[in-house]
Motif scaffolding. Structure first.
Motif, PDB file in Angstrom:
ATOM      1  N   PHE A   1       0.910  -1.324   0.056  1.00 21.19           N
ATOM      2  CA  PHE A   1       0.105  -0.063   0.103  1.00 21.19           C
ATOM      3  C   PHE A   1       0.888   1.292  -0.085  1.00 21.19           C
ATOM      4  N   HIS A   2       0.890   1.894  -1.231  1.00 18.32           N
ATOM      5  CA  HIS A   2       1.632   3.109  -1.350  1.00 18.32           C
ATOM      6  C   HIS A   2       1.048   4.109  -2.213  1.00 18.32           C
ATOM      7  N   PRO A   3       0.169   4.818  -1.871  1.00 15.48           N
ATOM      8  CA  PRO A   3      -0.548   5.828  -2.874  1.00 15.48           C
ATOM      9  C   PRO A   3       0.322   6.925  -3.270  1.00 15.48           C
ATOM     10  N   PHE A   4       0.172   7.072  -4.773  1.00 14.26           N
ATOM     11  CA  PHE A   4       1.080   8.187  -5.187  1.00 14.26           C
ATOM     12  C   PHE A   4       0.480   9.627  -4.752  1.00 14.26           C
TER      13      PHE A   4
ATOM     14  N   THR B   1       2.925   7.814   7.438  1.00 18.81           N
ATOM     15  CA  THR B   1       1.625   8.777   7.762  1.00 18.81           C
ATOM     16  C   THR B   1       1.241   9.315   6.369  1.00 18.81           C
ATOM     17  N   LEU B   2       0.017   9.604   5.950  1.00 17.58           N
ATOM     18  CA  LEU B   2      -0.259  10.293   4.673  1.00 17.58           C
ATOM     19  C   LEU B   2      -0.917  11.681   5.287  1.00 17.58           C
TER      20      LEU B   2
ATOM     21  N   PHE C   1      -5.989   1.093   7.163  1.00 17.95           N
ATOM     22  CA  PHE C   1      -4.752   2.077   7.466  1.00 17.95           C
ATOM     23  C   PHE C   1      -5.404   3.320   8.141  1.00 17.95           C
ATOM     24  N   ASP C   2      -4.867   3.676   9.281  1.00 14.63           N
ATOM     25  CA  ASP C   2      -5.556   4.664   9.961  1.00 14.63           C
ATOM     26  C   ASP C   2      -4.560   5.999  10.175  1.00 14.63           C
ATOM     27  N   ASP C   3      -3.224   6.027   9.686  1.00 13.65           N
ATOM     28  CA  ASP C   3      -2.372   6.962   9.913  1.00 13.65           C
ATOM     29  C   ASP C   3      -2.390   8.087   9.039  1.00 13.65           C
ATOM     30  N   ILE C   4      -3.666   8.667   8.577  1.00 18.41           N
ATOM     31  CA  ILE C   4      -4.086   9.591   7.707  1.00 18.41           C
ATOM     32  C   ILE C   4      -4.615  10.959   8.500  1.00 18.41           C
ATOM     33  N   ILE C   5      -3.942  12.198   8.063  1.00 18.73           N
ATOM     34  CA  ILE C   5      -4.086  13.426   8.740  1.00 18.73           C
ATOM     35  C   ILE C   5      -4.295  14.284   7.744  1.00 18.73           C
ATOM     36  N   ILE C   6      -5.507  15.076   7.926  1.00 15.77           N
ATOM     37  CA  ILE C   6      -5.782  16.247   7.023  1.00 15.77           C
ATOM     38  C   ILE C   6      -5.657  17.867   7.881  1.00 15.77           C
ATOM     39  N   PRO C   7      -4.514  18.278   7.791  1.00 14.39           N
ATOM     40  CA  PRO C   7      -4.293  19.422   8.836  1.00 14.39           C
ATOM     41  C   PRO C   7      -5.419  20.473   8.473  1.00 14.39           C
ATOM     42  N   PRO C   8      -5.486  21.528   9.577  1.00 13.36           N
ATOM     43  CA  PRO C   8      -6.377  22.384   9.134  1.00 13.36           C
ATOM     44  C   PRO C   8      -6.195  23.328   7.811  1.00 13.36           C
TER      45      PRO C   8
ATOM     46  N   VAL D   1       4.813  10.748   5.033  1.00 12.02           N
ATOM     47  CA  VAL D   1       5.950  10.819   5.947  1.00 12.02           C
ATOM     48  C   VAL D   1       6.574   9.432   6.498  1.00 12.02           C
ATOM     49  N   PHE D   2       7.596   9.171   6.311  1.00 14.15           N
ATOM     50  CA  PHE D   2       8.107   7.948   6.871  1.00 14.15           C
ATOM     51  C   PHE D   2       9.102   8.190   7.841  1.00 14.15           C
ATOM     52  N   ILE D   3       9.034   7.495   9.056  1.00  9.57           N
ATOM     53  CA  ILE D   3       9.873   7.524  10.170  1.00  9.57           C
ATOM     54  C   ILE D   3      10.435   6.381  10.686  1.00  9.57           C
ATOM     55  N   ASP D   4      11.773   6.300  10.406  1.00 15.58           N
ATOM     56  CA  ASP D   4      12.474   4.983  10.961  1.00 15.58           C
ATOM     57  C   ASP D   4      12.394   4.697  12.660  1.00 15.58           C
TER      58      ASP D   4
END
Length: 257
Positions: free
Chosen positions: A118-121, A239-240, A145-152, A197-200
Motif C-alpha cells: 500500500f503506497h498511494p502516489f 503517515t499520509l 490503514f489509520d495514519d492519515i491526517i488532514i491538517p487545518p 512521511v516515513f519515520i524510522d
C-alpha cells in the motif's frame, strides 16, 4: 537486508485483483485487500530479495508454500521504511539453493519475490472514513490503514474547530448566510494525498551520554520523569497527509446533496 526495486507503472487491475485474492486465501494474509472498495492504484507491486528460514517441521510441505507463509508472517501488515505498508505476497520469481548451517536444523533460502504494498502516489484521490477530529486536523481511516491526517490549512475554508464537540466544520457561505457543515466521525470523506512521511522506528541502542556515566548511583527504582509519556507517544512509521481544499473534495454528503 532487503533489496527493493520499484516496478514502474505496475498497478493492480481487475484481473490482478482476482489473482491477488486467490493468493491471499492460500497464504492466510493478515490484512484483507480493500482495492475493490477504494480503487486499485494505491497498491503497487514491489520486487524484494530476502533470505527465508524454514524450520525443520515445515520440510514436508512444498517449498513454495512454506516460503510464502514465512514471508507473510514477516512482512504482512508491516511498514517498510520508504516503501509502504506490506499487504501480502504477490508471487515468487526466483529461488536459490537452500542451505543448512551447522548448529541450525532449519534451511535458509535466498528468495526473489514480489509483494503487494500500500503506497498511494501523490495527488491520488482516496475515499475513507473520518476517525475523529483534533486541533491538529481531521484523522481519516481506510479501514486497514489509520495514519492519515488532514491538517487545518488543508480543509475547505473558512474552517473552524469546535472545542466542545471536538469536531471541525466548514463555514459554507450562501445567499442566506453561513451554514456550518460538520465533519463528524464515521462520515465518508474524499481527499487528495499531498504528502507522505516515513519515520524510522527501528530499535536504537542504549544512550551513551557522558552524564549517564558520571551520574551518582541511586537505589530509586522509579522511572525518569516523562518516560511513560514518551513511551505512549509512539510515532507512526508511515503517515499520509491529505487535503480537501478543492471543489468536490470533503464529505461525500456535501456534494451528493
Amino acid at each position: 537486508m532487503y533489496i527493493f526495486k520499484y516496478r514502474d507503472n505496475i498497478f493492480l487491475h481487475t484481473h490482478e485483483l482476482l489473482k491477488l485474492q486467490e493468493i491471499q486465501e492460500k497464504s492466510s494474509c493478515l490484512v484483507r485487500v480493500h482495492s475493490v472498495l477504494f480503487g486499485s492504484r494505491m497498491f503497487v507491486v514491489v520486487e524484494m530479495v530476502d533470505t527465508v528460514r524454514i524450520p525443520p517441521w515445515s520440510f514436508q510441505r512444498p517449498l513454495n508454500d512454506a516460503i510464502a507463509e514465512e514471508l507473510n508472517k514477516k512482512l504482512a501488515n508491516k511498514v517498510v521504511y520508504n516503501v509502504g505498508l506490506c499487504i501480502c505476497l504477490y508471487d515468487i520469481t526466483k529461488l536459490d539453493d537452500s542451505y543448512i548451517f551447522p548448529g541450525d536444523g532449519a534451511s535458509h533460502t535466498k528468495v526473489n519475490f514480489r509483494y503487494v504494498v500500500f503506497h498511494p502516489f501523490l495527488d491520488e484521490i482516496l475515499v475513507g472514513k473520518i476517525k475523529g477530529c483534533s486541533a491538529e486536523g481531521v484523522h481519516v481511516s481506510l479501514g486497514f490503514f489509520d495514519d492519515i491526517i488532514i491538517p487545518p490549512e488543508s480543509l475547505q475554508q473558512p474552517a473552524k474547530f469546535d472545542e466542545a464537540e471536538q469536531v471541525w466544520m466548514w463555514e459554507y457561505e450562501t445567499d442566506e448566510g453561513a451554514h456550518d457543515l460538520y465533519m463528524d466521525a464515521g462520515e465518508e470523506i474524499r481527499f487528495r494525498v499531498v504528502d507522505e512521511v516515513f519515520i524510522d522506528t527501528s530499535p536504537t541502542g542504549p544512550s551513551t551520554e557522558k552524564d549517564a556515566s558520571t551520574a551518582p548511583a541511586t537505589t530509586s527504582t522509579a522511572p525518569p520523569a516523562g518516560t511513560e509519556d514518551s513511551a505512549q507517544q509512539k510515532e507512526a512509521p508511515y503517515t499520509l497527509v491529505g487535503s480537501v481544499s478543492e471543489p468536490g473534495l470533503g464529505l461525500l454528503s456535501w456534494w451528493n446533496n
